[in-house]
Scaffold this motif. Structure first.
Motif, PDB file in Angstrom:
ATOM      1  N   HIS A  16      55.475  25.055  83.593  1.00 36.46           N
ATOM      2  CA  HIS A  16      55.763  25.793  84.423  1.00 36.46           C
ATOM      3  C   HIS A  16      57.453  26.078  84.614  1.00 36.46           C
ATOM      4  O   HIS A  16      58.138  25.248  84.261  1.00 36.46           O
ATOM      5  CB  HIS A  16      55.688  25.170  86.102  1.00 36.46           C
ATOM      6  N   LEU A  17      57.798  27.212  84.634  1.00 34.58           N
ATOM      7  CA  LEU A  17      59.393  27.737  84.615  1.00 34.58           C
ATOM      8  C   LEU A  17      59.837  28.470  85.708  1.00 34.58           C
ATOM      9  O   LEU A  17      59.408  29.336  86.409  1.00 34.58           O
ATOM     10  CB  LEU A  17      59.168  28.830  83.529  1.00 34.58           C
ATOM     11  N   ILE A  60      65.593  34.389  95.487  1.00 38.87           N
ATOM     12  CA  ILE A  60      64.789  34.092  94.430  1.00 38.87           C
ATOM     13  C   ILE A  60      63.528  33.295  94.930  1.00 38.87           C
ATOM     14  O   ILE A  60      63.628  32.213  95.223  1.00 38.87           O
ATOM     15  CB  ILE A  60      65.500  33.409  93.504  1.00 38.87           C
ATOM     16  N   ILE A  61      62.369  33.943  94.495  1.00 33.64           N
ATOM     17  CA  ILE A  61      61.071  33.577  95.054  1.00 33.64           C
ATOM     18  C   ILE A  61      60.870  32.062  94.798  1.00 33.64           C
ATOM     19  O   ILE A  61      61.039  31.683  93.471  1.00 33.64           O
ATOM     20  CB  ILE A  61      59.979  34.348  94.750  1.00 33.64           C
ATOM     21  N   GLU A  62      60.559  31.354  95.473  1.00 38.00           N
ATOM     22  CA  GLU A  62      60.487  29.940  95.575  1.00 38.00           C
ATOM     23  C   GLU A  62      59.137  29.213  94.822  1.00 38.00           C
ATOM     24  O   GLU A  62      58.924  28.417  93.964  1.00 38.00           O
ATOM     25  CB  GLU A  62      60.961  29.011  96.319  1.00 38.00           C
ATOM     26  N   ASP A  63      58.091  30.109  95.265  1.00 39.32           N
ATOM     27  CA  ASP A  63      56.777  29.256  95.061  1.00 39.32           C
ATOM     28  C   ASP A  63      56.013  29.897  93.797  1.00 39.32           C
ATOM     29  O   ASP A  63      54.969  29.193  93.509  1.00 39.32           O
ATOM     30  CB  ASP A  63      55.913  29.581  96.264  1.00 39.32           C
ATOM     31  N   TYR A  64      56.612  30.790  93.349  1.00 40.31           N
ATOM     32  CA  TYR A  64      55.982  31.323  91.900  1.00 40.31           C
ATOM     33  C   TYR A  64      57.076  31.608  90.736  1.00 40.31           C
ATOM     34  O   TYR A  64      58.392  31.616  91.107  1.00 40.31           O
ATOM     35  CB  TYR A  64      55.385  32.584  92.286  1.00 40.31           C
ATOM     36  N   GLY A  65      56.582  31.330  89.608  1.00 40.80           N
ATOM     37  CA  GLY A  65      57.472  31.401  88.512  1.00 40.80           C
ATOM     38  C   GLY A  65      56.740  31.712  87.334  1.00 40.80           C
ATOM     39  O   GLY A  65      55.597  32.097  87.236  1.00 40.80           O
ATOM     40  N   GLY A  66      57.492  31.457  86.167  1.00 44.07           N
ATOM     41  CA  GLY A  66      56.905  31.564  84.689  1.00 44.07           C
ATOM     42  C   GLY A  66      55.950  30.603  84.367  1.00 44.07           C
ATOM     43  O   GLY A  66      55.938  29.542  85.190  1.00 44.07           O
ATOM     44  N   VAL A 121      61.098  24.850  71.127  1.00 45.36           N
ATOM     45  CA  VAL A 121      60.793  24.871  69.739  1.00 45.36           C
ATOM     46  C   VAL A 121      60.115  26.055  69.270  1.00 45.36           C
ATOM     47  O   VAL A 121      59.316  26.531  70.064  1.00 45.36           O
ATOM     48  CB  VAL A 121      60.085  23.288  69.379  1.00 45.36           C
ATOM     49  N   PRO A 122      60.036  26.245  67.829  1.00 46.46           N
ATOM     50  CA  PRO A 122      59.325  27.455  67.335  1.00 46.46           C
ATOM     51  C   PRO A 122      57.872  27.024  67.612  1.00 46.46           C
ATOM     52  O   PRO A 122      57.523  26.051  67.403  1.00 46.46           O
ATOM     53  CB  PRO A 122      59.570  27.265  65.744  1.00 46.46           C
ATOM     54  N   GLY A 123      57.242  28.231  68.057  1.00 44.26           N
ATOM     55  CA  GLY A 123      55.614  28.018  68.366  1.00 44.26           C
ATOM     56  C   GLY A 123      55.558  28.008  69.847  1.00 44.26           C
ATOM     57  O   GLY A 123      54.589  28.128  70.179  1.00 44.26           O
ATOM     58  N   MET A 124      56.626  27.771  70.456  1.00 49.88           N
ATOM     59  CA  MET A 124      56.573  27.819  72.161  1.00 49.88           C
ATOM     60  C   MET A 124      56.161  29.197  72.311  1.00 49.88           C
ATOM     61  O   MET A 124      57.254  30.219  72.056  1.00 49.88           O
ATOM     62  CB  MET A 124      57.419  27.036  72.819  1.00 49.88           C
ATOM     63  N   CYS A 125      55.314  29.758  73.579  1.00 53.37           N
ATOM     64  CA  CYS A 125      55.389  30.863  74.003  1.00 53.37           C
ATOM     65  C   CYS A 125      55.219  30.887  75.639  1.00 53.37           C
ATOM     66  O   CYS A 125      54.637  29.663  76.286  1.00 53.37           O
ATOM     67  CB  CYS A 125      54.188  31.723  73.748  1.00 53.37           C
ATOM     68  N   LEU A 126      56.331  31.449  76.228  1.00 52.62           N
ATOM     69  CA  LEU A 126      56.339  31.588  77.632  1.00 52.62           C
ATOM     70  C   LEU A 126      56.169  32.984  78.197  1.00 52.62           C
ATOM     71  O   LEU A 126      56.702  33.921  77.497  1.00 52.62           O
ATOM     72  CB  LEU A 126      57.928  31.043  78.044  1.00 52.62           C
TER      73      LEU A 126
END
Length: 278
Positions: free
Chosen positions: A187-188, A169-175, A203-208
């Motif tokens: 950062h996810l 599972i790549i460590e240096d990059y994410g959502g 919460v509602p209104g959050m976008c990922l």
């Protein structure tokens, strides 16, 4: 600060997400043996122009392409060019983005070029894509950011090990958060790091943008001299899947999936929010 969107803003992000879906559909058709990665970039540019949308990758930090084209052991941020010619048996991650009325969409798919792919490469893509959907299914009101990370990592760790011995599972990059900009807080991670705590409440209104990147070996990567292209340290092939997702009062809406994620999330017992553009 985590940007919270209004329903009207989410509707604009849905419009951008559908442009991204169209870019992927066109690029998937064009990813055939003999095509160059620059050919795919030109296909993506035409889709953007046809929809009156702007690219969010082109010029971002100096990036020279409309899309990222990452072949085989390239994890992310591959630069489209005339020299990289696709061959039967390759896999390519196509990471695409669009801006509509100032709001962003971002998603990635992994495409099999031609024929002759090893079973473990097919399984790598399946595991990566399904881990993304497990993460999306965990994007529920009241959960925390770490619950998405836990769902992604948990799905991957439960799968039978590949012939190479492990999934990295790549460590240096994410959502990341997405909205009025392409990359925003939070950062996810695609794995649980207890040092980071549980993260913000969903919460509602959050976008990922939820985007696992998985290799057939190491989790470690390095960046080439072009300062963009990211490769696995051990040369093992990697896979990348991504969707942009909005959390609403009615549940998640996968902004970059043509059906809003309805079919896949039903497998997890999750009902998606109504599509604001219907």
């Amino acid at each position: 600060m985590v940007e919270i969107k209004t329903p009207e803003q989410i509707a604009k992000m849905r419009a951008a997400g559908l442009v991204v879906a169209a870019m992927h559909a066109a690029c998937r058709r064009a990813a055939v043996p003999g095509a160059t990665t620059k050919d795919l970039d030109e296909v993506a540019a035409k889709v953007l122009a046809d929809h009156g949308a702007k690219p969010n990758f082109l010029g971002y930090g100096g990036f020279p392409g409309n899309i990222c084209t990452s072949v085989n052991d390239v994890v992310v941020h591959g630069i489209p060019d005339r020299e990289t010619v696709l061959e039967s048996g390759d896999i390519i991650s196509i990471d695409a983005g669009a801006i509509v009325d100032g709001w962003h969409g971002d998603a990635a798919i992994t495409v099999f070029v031609g024929e002759g792919h090893a079973p473990e490469v097919h399984e790598l893509s399946r595991v990566t894509e399904e881990s993304m959907w497990a993460g999306i299914a965990a994007m529920r009101k009241g959960n925390r950011l770490v619950d998405i990370s836990k769902a992604i990592e948990g799905y991957i760790r439960r799968q039978p090990r590949p012939a190479s011995g492990r999934y990295g599972i790549i460590e240096d990059y994410g959502g990341h958060g997405i909205g009025s900009q392409m990359h925003m807080d939070p950062h996810l991670l695609n794995y649980v790091d207890r040092r980071r705590g549980r993260g913000p409440k969903l919460v509602p209104g959050m976008c990922l943008a939820i985007e696992p990147m998985v290799s057939l070996g190491t989790a470690k990567t390095h960046v080439l001299e072009d300062e963009w292209t990211v490769k696995t340290n051990d040369g093992t092939w990697s896979c990348h899947w991504e969707h942009s997702v909005a959390l609403t009062e009615q549940g998640p809406l996968v902004l970059t999936a043509p059906d809003g994620g309805r079919a896949k999330l039903a497998e997890y017992g999750v009902t998606t929010a109504p599509d604001p553009l219907d």
